[in-house]
Scaffold this motif. Structure first.
Motif, PDB file in Angstrom:
ATOM      1  N   ARG A 276      -5.340  33.355 -22.235  1.00  0.00           N
ATOM      2  CA  ARG A 276      -6.136  32.267 -22.777  1.00  0.00           C
ATOM      3  C   ARG A 276      -5.482  31.685 -24.027  1.00  0.00           C
ATOM      4  NH1 ARG A 276     -10.436  34.779 -23.085  1.00  0.00           N
ATOM      5  NH2 ARG A 276     -10.421  35.431 -25.263  1.00  0.00           N
ATOM      6  N   ARG A 277      -4.967  32.572 -24.875  1.00  0.00           N
ATOM      7  CA  ARG A 277      -4.345  32.130 -26.125  1.00  0.00           C
ATOM      8  C   ARG A 277      -2.917  31.628 -25.925  1.00  0.00           C
ATOM      9  NH1 ARG A 277      -6.276  37.117 -30.120  1.00  0.00           N
ATOM     10  NH2 ARG A 277      -8.523  36.864 -29.786  1.00  0.00           N
ATOM     11  N   LEU A 278      -2.206  32.235 -24.965  1.00  0.00           N
ATOM     12  CA  LEU A 278      -0.802  31.877 -24.727  1.00  0.00           C
ATOM     13  C   LEU A 278      -0.578  31.652 -23.233  1.00  0.00           C
ATOM     14  CD1 LEU A 278       0.778  34.565 -27.081  1.00  0.00           C
ATOM     15  CD2 LEU A 278       0.650  32.108 -27.532  1.00  0.00           C
ATOM     16  N   PRO A 279      -1.081  30.559 -22.673  1.00  0.00           N
ATOM     17  CA  PRO A 279      -0.924  30.285 -21.239  1.00  0.00           C
ATOM     18  C   PRO A 279       0.526  29.966 -20.879  1.00  0.00           C
ATOM     19  CG  PRO A 279      -1.859  28.398 -22.352  1.00  0.00           C
ATOM     20  CD  PRO A 279      -1.811  29.498 -23.379  1.00  0.00           C
ATOM     21  N   SER A 280       0.795  29.877 -19.591  1.00  0.00           N
ATOM     22  CA  SER A 280       2.172  29.695 -19.122  1.00  0.00           C
ATOM     23  C   SER A 280       2.899  28.497 -19.727  1.00  0.00           C
ATOM     24  CB  SER A 280       2.193  29.596 -17.590  1.00  0.00           C
ATOM     25  OG  SER A 280       1.389  28.525 -17.145  1.00  0.00           O
ATOM     26  N   PRO A 281       2.246  27.326 -19.965  1.00  0.00           N
ATOM     27  CA  PRO A 281       2.990  26.190 -20.537  1.00  0.00           C
ATOM     28  C   PRO A 281       3.637  26.501 -21.885  1.00  0.00           C
ATOM     29  CG  PRO A 281       0.890  25.441 -19.654  1.00  0.00           C
ATOM     30  CD  PRO A 281       0.860  26.936 -19.629  1.00  0.00           C
ATOM     31  N   VAL A 282       3.058  27.447 -22.642  1.00  0.00           N
ATOM     32  CA  VAL A 282       3.611  27.793 -23.950  1.00  0.00           C
ATOM     33  C   VAL A 282       5.015  28.366 -23.824  1.00  0.00           C
ATOM     34  CG1 VAL A 282       3.315  29.318 -25.958  1.00  0.00           C
ATOM     35  CG2 VAL A 282       1.332  28.191 -24.936  1.00  0.00           C
ATOM     36  N   TRP A 283       5.277  29.052 -22.683  1.00  0.00           N
ATOM     37  CA  TRP A 283       6.537  29.773 -22.521  1.00  0.00           C
ATOM     38  C   TRP A 283       7.602  28.961 -21.789  1.00  0.00           C
ATOM     39  CZ3 TRP A 283       6.195  34.222 -25.167  1.00  0.00           C
ATOM     40  CH2 TRP A 283       4.913  34.743 -25.407  1.00  0.00           C
ATOM     41  N   ARG A 284       7.245  27.824 -21.225  1.00  0.00           N
ATOM     42  CA  ARG A 284       8.188  27.080 -20.383  1.00  0.00           C
ATOM     43  C   ARG A 284       9.386  26.534 -21.148  1.00  0.00           C
ATOM     44  NH1 ARG A 284       3.565  23.761 -16.965  1.00  0.00           N
ATOM     45  NH2 ARG A 284       2.882  25.547 -15.693  1.00  0.00           N
ATOM     46  N   ASP A 285       9.193  26.218 -22.415  1.00  0.00           N
ATOM     47  CA  ASP A 285      10.274  25.629 -23.197  1.00  0.00           C
ATOM     48  C   ASP A 285      11.138  26.668 -23.892  1.00  0.00           C
ATOM     49  OD1 ASP A 285       9.358  23.123 -22.491  1.00  0.00           O
ATOM     50  OD2 ASP A 285       8.024  22.982 -24.233  1.00  0.00           O
TER      51      ASP A 285
ATOM     52  N   GLU B 198      14.204  32.150 -23.027  1.00  0.00           N
ATOM     53  CA  GLU B 198      14.873  33.325 -23.562  1.00  0.00           C
ATOM     54  C   GLU B 198      13.899  34.259 -24.270  1.00  0.00           C
ATOM     55  OE1 GLU B 198      17.992  32.019 -26.049  1.00  0.00           O
ATOM     56  OE2 GLU B 198      19.176  31.115 -24.438  1.00  0.00           O
ATOM     57  N   ASN B 199      12.706  33.777 -24.577  1.00  0.00           N
ATOM     58  CA  ASN B 199      11.747  34.591 -25.318  1.00  0.00           C
ATOM     59  C   ASN B 199      10.409  34.698 -24.578  1.00  0.00           C
ATOM     60  OD1 ASN B 199      10.929  36.162 -27.507  1.00  0.00           O
ATOM     61  ND2 ASN B 199       9.988  34.418 -28.542  1.00  0.00           N
ATOM     62  N   ASP B 200      10.469  34.753 -23.245  1.00  0.00           N
ATOM     63  CA  ASP B 200       9.234  34.824 -22.466  1.00  0.00           C
ATOM     64  C   ASP B 200       8.938  36.235 -21.960  1.00  0.00           C
ATOM     65  OD1 ASP B 200      11.198  35.100 -20.576  1.00  0.00           O
ATOM     66  OD2 ASP B 200      10.331  33.685 -19.148  1.00  0.00           O
ATOM     67  N   LYS B 201       9.586  37.229 -22.564  1.00  0.00           N
ATOM     68  CA  LYS B 201       9.383  38.615 -22.118  1.00  0.00           C
ATOM     69  C   LYS B 201       7.927  39.052 -22.210  1.00  0.00           C
ATOM     70  CE  LYS B 201      11.355  43.251 -22.538  1.00  0.00           C
ATOM     71  NZ  LYS B 201      12.335  44.114 -23.262  1.00  0.00           N
TER      72      LYS B 201
END
Length: 225
Positions: free
Chosen positions: A43-52, A55-58
């Motif tokens: 809820r706080r960090l949904p998938s769109p947050v990690w798309r850009d 290298e740091n989506d672990k």
């Protein structure tokens, strides 16, 4: 969290997933608490947050893997567990859960108090004895309580063959009573999760901030030993 603290937390999660891969032994309250935490993260960090920042989506990949392990270990039981969450949390997880269950070969359109694993000899004998006692009107109430306990403790066991031995009227009655038991349990679990969430918000974050790096290492070593 600092990068070091985040790395420690991720290692703890991967160690937990390794254990779940070998033996899925979480209780109903533990499953409920874990699903609530996973939903809170997404809820706080949904998938769109990690798309850009691939290298740091672990952390995001770790959470998705944990959801997959959860589905693999609990099977269709996870759909019942979702019902004990707040509606918002349930909706956040439902899409991924259903996708993983389908990929794992589970039939999400047929979730009637049953898993997909055949009972072993001991479990089969226990089920047969319970269903035989259902013909005795003086024992049926106690038997239903026992059957509900059995399905809670063995969420992946398929009891449909036993249900099909009953008359249609009795089968529907048994299914309804088991569903009512589950709803009652889910309400209790939801209340428990709400209390834990309030405690975490009041105490958890403040306590973690006061810990030194060495204390964090000691705490994680003690918890995972």
């Amino acid at each position: 969290k600092t990068p070091k603290e985040l790395e420690i937390l991720l290692k703890c999660l991967w160690k937990l997933m390794s254990r779940l891969e070998k033996e899925f032994t979480l209780s109903a309250s533990e499953r409920n608490e874990l699903l609530g935490l996973l939903a809170s993260f997404l809820r706080r960090l949904p998938s769109p947050v990690w798309r850009d920042d691939h290298e740091n989506d672990k952390p995001y990949r770790t959470v998705k893997t944990l959801i997959h392990r959860f589905c693999k270990g609990s099977g269709l039981q996870v759909l019942d567990d979702l019902e004990s969450l707040a509606l918002e949390d349930s909706n956040i997880l439902k899409g991924q859960v259903q996708s993983f269950l389908t990929a794992l070969g589970f039939n999400i359109d047929n979730n009637t108090h049953s898993g997909t694993v055949a009972p072993n000899a001991t479990q089969s004998q226990e089920l047969n004895e319970m269903f035989e006692k259902m013909n005795d009107k003086d024992q049926i109430r106690n038997v239903l309580v026992q059957l509900h306990k059995f399905t809670k403790e063995n969420p992946t066991i398929d009891i449909r063959p036993n249900l099909e031995t009953l008359t249609e009227i009795k089968r529907k009655l048994v299914e309804k009573i088991l569903a009512d038991y589950k709803k009652r349990d889910n309400k209790k679990l939801q209340g428990h999760r709400n209390k834990l969430q309030i405690m975490a918000e009041r105490q958890g974050v403040a306590c973690i901030k006061d810990l030194t790096e060495q204390q964090i290492n000691n705490l994680n070593s003690k918890h995972l030993s």
